[in-house]
Structures are given as C-alpha cells and as structure tokens.
Design an enzyme around this catalytic site. Structure first.
Site, mmCIF file in Angstrom:
data_model
loop_
_atom_site.group_PDB
_atom_site.id
_atom_site.type_symbol
_atom_site.label_atom_id
_atom_site.label_comp_id
_atom_site.label_asym_id
_atom_site.label_seq_id
_atom_site.Cartn_x
_atom_site.Cartn_y
_atom_site.Cartn_z
ATOM 1 N N TYR A 1 0.832 -1.210 0.000
ATOM 2 C CA TYR A 1 0.000 0.000 0.000
ATOM 3 C C TYR A 1 0.865 1.258 0.000
ATOM 4 O O TYR A 1 1.809 1.393 0.782
ATOM 5 C CB TYR A 1 -0.916 0.025 1.230
ATOM 6 C CG TYR A 1 -1.669 1.322 1.385
ATOM 7 C CD1 TYR A 1 -2.794 1.584 0.613
ATOM 8 C CD2 TYR A 1 -1.224 2.317 2.267
ATOM 9 C CE1 TYR A 1 -3.470 2.792 0.729
ATOM 10 C CE2 TYR A 1 -1.890 3.523 2.387
ATOM 11 C CZ TYR A 1 -3.012 3.761 1.618
ATOM 12 O OH TYR A 1 -3.659 4.955 1.709
ATOM 13 N N GLY B 1 -5.608 5.567 0.006
ATOM 14 C CA GLY B 1 -6.974 5.599 0.508
ATOM 15 C C GLY B 1 -7.875 4.699 -0.309
ATOM 16 O O GLY B 1 -7.514 3.560 -0.656
ATOM 17 N N HIS C 1 -1.230 16.282 -2.989
ATOM 18 C CA HIS C 1 -2.670 16.314 -2.725
ATOM 19 C C HIS C 1 -2.987 16.506 -1.243
ATOM 20 O O HIS C 1 -4.072 16.963 -0.882
ATOM 21 C CB HIS C 1 -3.360 15.067 -3.309
ATOM 22 C CG HIS C 1 -3.498 13.903 -2.368
ATOM 23 N ND1 HIS C 1 -2.641 12.819 -2.375
ATOM 24 C CD2 HIS C 1 -4.414 13.628 -1.405
ATOM 25 C CE1 HIS C 1 -3.014 11.944 -1.469
ATOM 26 N NE2 HIS C 1 -4.093 12.404 -0.856
ATOM 27 N N ARG D 1 -7.772 24.601 52.084
ATOM 28 C CA ARG D 1 -7.829 23.295 52.722
ATOM 29 C C ARG D 1 -7.776 22.142 51.731
ATOM 30 O O ARG D 1 -7.228 21.068 52.024
ATOM 31 C CB ARG D 1 -9.108 23.202 53.565
ATOM 32 C CG ARG D 1 -9.118 22.013 54.473
ATOM 33 C CD ARG D 1 -10.359 21.825 55.310
ATOM 34 N NE ARG D 1 -11.373 22.834 55.228
ATOM 35 C CZ ARG D 1 -12.683 22.555 55.308
ATOM 36 N NH1 ARG D 1 -13.083 21.302 55.436
ATOM 37 N NH2 ARG D 1 -13.570 23.523 55.273
ATOM 38 N N ASN E 1 -12.929 10.954 3.395
ATOM 39 C CA ASN E 1 -12.110 10.141 2.507
ATOM 40 C C ASN E 1 -12.937 9.026 1.853
ATOM 41 O O ASN E 1 -12.554 7.862 1.849
ATOM 42 C CB ASN E 1 -10.927 9.570 3.293
ATOM 43 C CG ASN E 1 -9.821 9.019 2.424
ATOM 44 O OD1 ASN E 1 -9.373 7.902 2.651
ATOM 45 N ND2 ASN E 1 -9.353 9.774 1.446
ATOM 46 N N ALA E 2 -14.097 9.428 1.299
ATOM 47 C CA ALA E 2 -15.010 8.478 0.650
ATOM 48 C C ALA E 2 -15.369 7.324 1.589
ATOM 49 O O ALA E 2 -15.515 6.170 1.177
ATOM 50 C CB ALA E 2 -14.419 7.946 -0.655
ATOM 51 N N GLN F 1 -12.000 6.574 5.729
ATOM 52 C CA GLN F 1 -11.794 7.019 7.108
ATOM 53 C C GLN F 1 -13.180 7.278 7.711
ATOM 54 O O GLN F 1 -13.601 8.423 7.875
ATOM 55 C CB GLN F 1 -10.921 8.277 7.128
ATOM 56 C CG GLN F 1 -9.537 8.070 6.558
ATOM 57 C CD GLN F 1 -8.680 9.323 6.603
ATOM 58 O OE1 GLN F 1 -8.885 10.217 7.428
ATOM 59 N NE2 GLN F 1 -7.706 9.397 5.709
#
Length: 523
Positions: free
Chosen positions: A49, A56, A78, A294, A423-424, A427
C-alpha cells in the site's frame, strides 16, 4: 533508544533548540535494514500500500515501481491542503523530533538520507511553514506532515533560525543542500503517523507538569498570606486517600511549609474547649479554612494525576511506530494496519484540557479571595495599600483572569468525540487528536497568563506582610517574581508585565530555580 533525547524534558529541549538529537548506531542500522528490506520487496514487485498502489480508497490502483517518485510526490501534493495560521516554531520542531523517533524504530522503510536530512534541519533550525488546521488525525497527521515533506523536497516556505518565511529552494541553496527526491516509501513514511499530535502533546506534558508545580508554590504563598492552617497539608490525610497525585501534593506542601511561621502551626493535641456558661461559645476562630486552602492537595493532586496519565500516553506514543504499512525485516513481513489512528492521544489531550481549565478556575478563585478585603485577613482591596479608591491596584488584572477562565470554559468541548467520516468513507471514524492537542496548548498558554496574574498579586501581598515569616519557598517565589515586575505602588498598565511573567513561567530555563524547590529534600 536515542542517545540525545530519551525523556520528555529532553524532547522539549530539542524542540526548543536547546539540545541536539542524536541517533544511536543501533537505530541507524535499523533504519538501513528496513530500507534495504523495502527496496528488495519493491524489486520483487510486491504489492505494498502506498508504495505500489494508490492511496486511501484509490488503493485499488496498482502502480509500477518506475512511477515511485511521482507517486510519492503526488501524495505530498494532494495532502498539502492545510489552512489557518502556521504552527509555532517549537511545535514544528517537536513534530520533527517525534517523526524521527518513529522512523528510527526501523519499521518504516524510509531512506536513511531522509532521516539524516531531518536531523540536519533540526541542527540548522530550519522549519517548514505548516498550516495548523486540516488534519483529522485518522491516518496520522497527513496534512501537516505533508507540508514538511514538501519543504524537504525544496518547495513551499521555510524559516531559518526563526527568521522570515522564505522559499524552501532558497534555504537549500543558502545551506548548500540539494532538495530530496522522495521515492520508495519516503513520503508515506513521513506523512502517515501521529507525530504532529505527539510532538505538541509532548510539549503540553512538560508545560502542564510545570504548571502544577508552580500552582503548588502559589498555593503555599496564598495560604501563608491568609494565615491558613498547616494541618490540611499533613501527609497522614493523603495516606487515607492514596491517589498518587494527592499524596505528592501533601509531601510537597507539608515539606515546603515546614519553614513557615505565617501558617497556623499544626499541633498533635487540640486545645480544650473553653468553659461555657450556656453550653455554647460563639465567634470562636475557625478550626479549618476555605476550600482553596484546605483542599489544595486534593484539587492540585487530581490535576497532577491527569498530567501524569497524559505523560505516560505520550511516552508510549513517542516510542511507537505509527505509519502504515509496517515492515518487519527480520520476519520478511509487510503488515497493513492502523497504528496511525491517534485515539489514545485524543482522549489523553481532552482529559488534560479539563484539568487545565479546572486549574485556571482554581487560580482565579485564589486571586478573587486574596484581593477581596472581606476575606483577605487584613490585606487591602485589590492589593492597593495607598490611596485605595484613587488607585485600583490589581482590580483590572483580576477581571482579566475571570475573562480568561470564561474563555477556557467555552472551549472545553472534547474534540475526541467529534468524529466525522471522510475520505469516501475509507476514514469512517476519525479521532481528531491534533485538534485536541492544539486546544490543550492554547489552554496551557491562557493558564500561564492566569498564574502570572496570581504571581504578581501574591508577590504584592508578600510585601504587605512580613516576608520573613514566609517559608523559604515563598520567599524564593517572591524574589523570582520581582525579577520581572516591581512592586505596584500606584496604578500603571500591567499588560506587559503579565505577558513577561507568563512567558517566564512557561520557559523551563527561567523557572528552573522554582522547580528545584520542589526537588529539594524538604519537599
């Protein structure tokens, strides 16, 4: 770990440019081994990846290794979408320190030249312009770290030794460097991590630790000026409620108050009741004080516990590898996961923010009581002893402290529960830890402003009473304040003095003599 930066204090020193960051030989080998392993995986055309795929939800696209540099550059481009005012110089340096710490673990695959260049940037005090807003902290701090990556590539704006913003390419020429060409996993190793949040949180930790210690010293002077009962600080009270923070505050306050003759001394045996004609005797002295005196061990002790919990979370994060994918060269493994998800830091930051707001409120309440002639045991209204009414003393400063507390309260909504999918929907949950850490930093700054006002007020009170009766710690605190502001004999503008004392309180070098008081044997 690292030769030059193992503790939170050392990380702060590196972020402030007061200590160099040096990698151990073991870390250098780990970085090289991970990079060699990555290069071998790329040569084998392994599907990894962000290295041989898109990003993403676009990771369905495979990318030939020949496009490596363009793929990494486009990732940076980006993501360079940050907005808002730039992060502070120290926050950006802290971010860089945290990123190096993660890469040095040897599971990211970044080129050793990239890590060396980051170290060189710290040594040269070269920092990129990093917009403060635009990250959700889900795949780490993609946006702010991308602005760092862009600058390393010779684009964007940078500041050299705290100077004006200039083009990164210009700074490279001045330093005799060639901009880096990011390829392989360089860009994604840089941006895919929690280092912005972790760096800011590290500075928040050390700043908050000092704030609790300074509040402890201020509480002691406050109690002495109000002729409080030393009994409330007795460690036996804390022994029956064994929260670590409360017990620590009992030790500090009991030890530091030992040299005070301004407090009502503790006696193991209470005085007997007087003879009473009708079964009661009214208007006797109170045997105990208001809660701001106190309950000091309980109130500040609870804050200390929160600060230490936050510190432990940050320590773990700074020793972690937080990008994706992760490389395990010894096991010939590439694992895809979510170590970049900054939920721990988000929760810890929100918790710390609550404690800071409460500490600010506590300080403001101390200021209010000590400046109120009905409650201040003979001290003049607003600490103005001469021509009171013609002069108003610290009246305006006390109002400023109240306004600061109100503003802090209005910004106390937790960030860590504000998840918005993005993020479409890749996420589909986000922790927003960077927002939480930035908010803590703002709260800490305003807390120091309030503590500065309190320090000025209490120093004035120390002059109006017999300073010789004060504890050694309170005398030292009084003398420290007087280095930054003279006595208030008649009204004058206080804004600059508040700012000066606040900045000094927040600076670890300036307050080192005060911090030493709490490390002394008597404390």
């Amino acid at each position: 770990m690292r030769d030059g930066c193992r503790t939170l204090d050392e990380i702060e020193a590196a972020a402030l440019g007061r200590q160099s960051l040096v990698l151990s030989e073991q870390e250098k080998r780990a970085i090289e081994q991970a990079h060699d392993f990555l290069c071998g995986a790329i040569e084998r055309r392994q599907r990894i990846y962000g290295v041989t795929t898109g990003y993403g939800p676009l990771a369905t696209t495979d990318v030939d290794p020949s496009q490596s540099a363009l793929l990494q550059q486009n990732l940076v481009y980006h993501l360079c979408s940050g907005v808002g005012e730039p992060l502070s110089h120290r926050h950006v340096r802290a971010m860089m320190v945290a990123r190096i710490a993660s890469l040095a673990q040897g599971h990211s695959g970044a080129n050793p030249l990239l890590v060396e260049r980051l170290l060189a940037w710290l040594d040269a005090d070269l920092v990129p312009l990093v917009p403060s807003r635009g990250t959700v902290g889900a795949s780490g701090d993609l946006t702010p770290l991308a602005h760092l990556a862009r600058a390393l590539s010779g684009e964007g704006k940078v500041s050299l030794k705290g100077g004006d913003w200039i083009d990164s390419a210009t700074a490279h020429r001045q330093l005799g460097w060639q901009p880096l060409v990011l390829k392989g996993k360089d860009a994604i190793s840089l941006v895919n991590g929690t280092s912005t949040t972790a760096g800011i949180a590290a500075l928040n930790t050390t700043g908050a630790q000092r704030a609790v210690k300074l509040s402890t010293l201020l509480v002691l002077l406050y109690a002495e000026l109000l002729e409080g009962h030393r009994e409330a600080f007795h460690p036996a009270i804390g022994a029956l409620r064994p929260h670590p923070g409360q017990q620590q505050l009992h030790r500090w306050l009991w030890g530091l108050s030992a040299t005070s003759t301004a407090l009502i001394p503790w006696q193991s045996a209470s005085a007997p009741l007087a003879d009473m004609q009708h079964g009661i005797e009214q208007n006797r002295p109170l045997p105990q004080d208001a809660y701001t005196l106190r309950c000091a061990p309980q109130a500040l002790g609870a804050a200390w516990d929160v600060v230490e919990q936050h510190a432990q979370t940050v320590r773990i994060e700074l020793a972690a590898v937080t990008d994706n994918p992760l490389l395990f060269a010894d096991d010939d493994l590439v694992l895809h996961g979510g170590n970049f998800f900054g939920q721990q830091l988000a929760f810890a930051s929100d918790h710390l923010n609550n404690a800071l707001v409460q500490m600010a409120l506590y300080s403001e309440r101390r200021i209010a009581r000590i400046t109120d002639p009905l409650k201040s045991k003979g001290l003049p209204a607003f600490m103005q002893p001469r021509d009171t009414g013609l002069h108003s003393g610290f009246m305006g400063a006390q109002v400023s402290a109240t306004a600061l507390v109100a503003e802090l309260r209005s910004h106390a909504m937790p960030a860590s529960i504000q998840s918005i999918p993005t993020n479409a929907d890749n996420q589909d949950i986000v922790p927003l830890g960077t927002i939480a850490a930035r908010r803590v930093s703002t709260s800490l700054s305003q807390l120091y402003d309030i503590l500065a006002i309190e320090a000025l007020v209490l120093a004035q009170g120390a002059e109006l009473k017999d300073t010789h009766s004060l504890s050694h710690a309170s005398q030292a605190l009084y003398a420290w304040v007087r280095q930054y502001a003279p006595s208030l004999e008649q009204d004058r503008p206080l804004a600059e003095e508040i700012a000066s004392v606040s900045a000094a309180l927040a600076d670890p070098a300036s307050v080192a003599p005060l911090m030493a008081l709490l490390a002394s044997p008597e404390a």
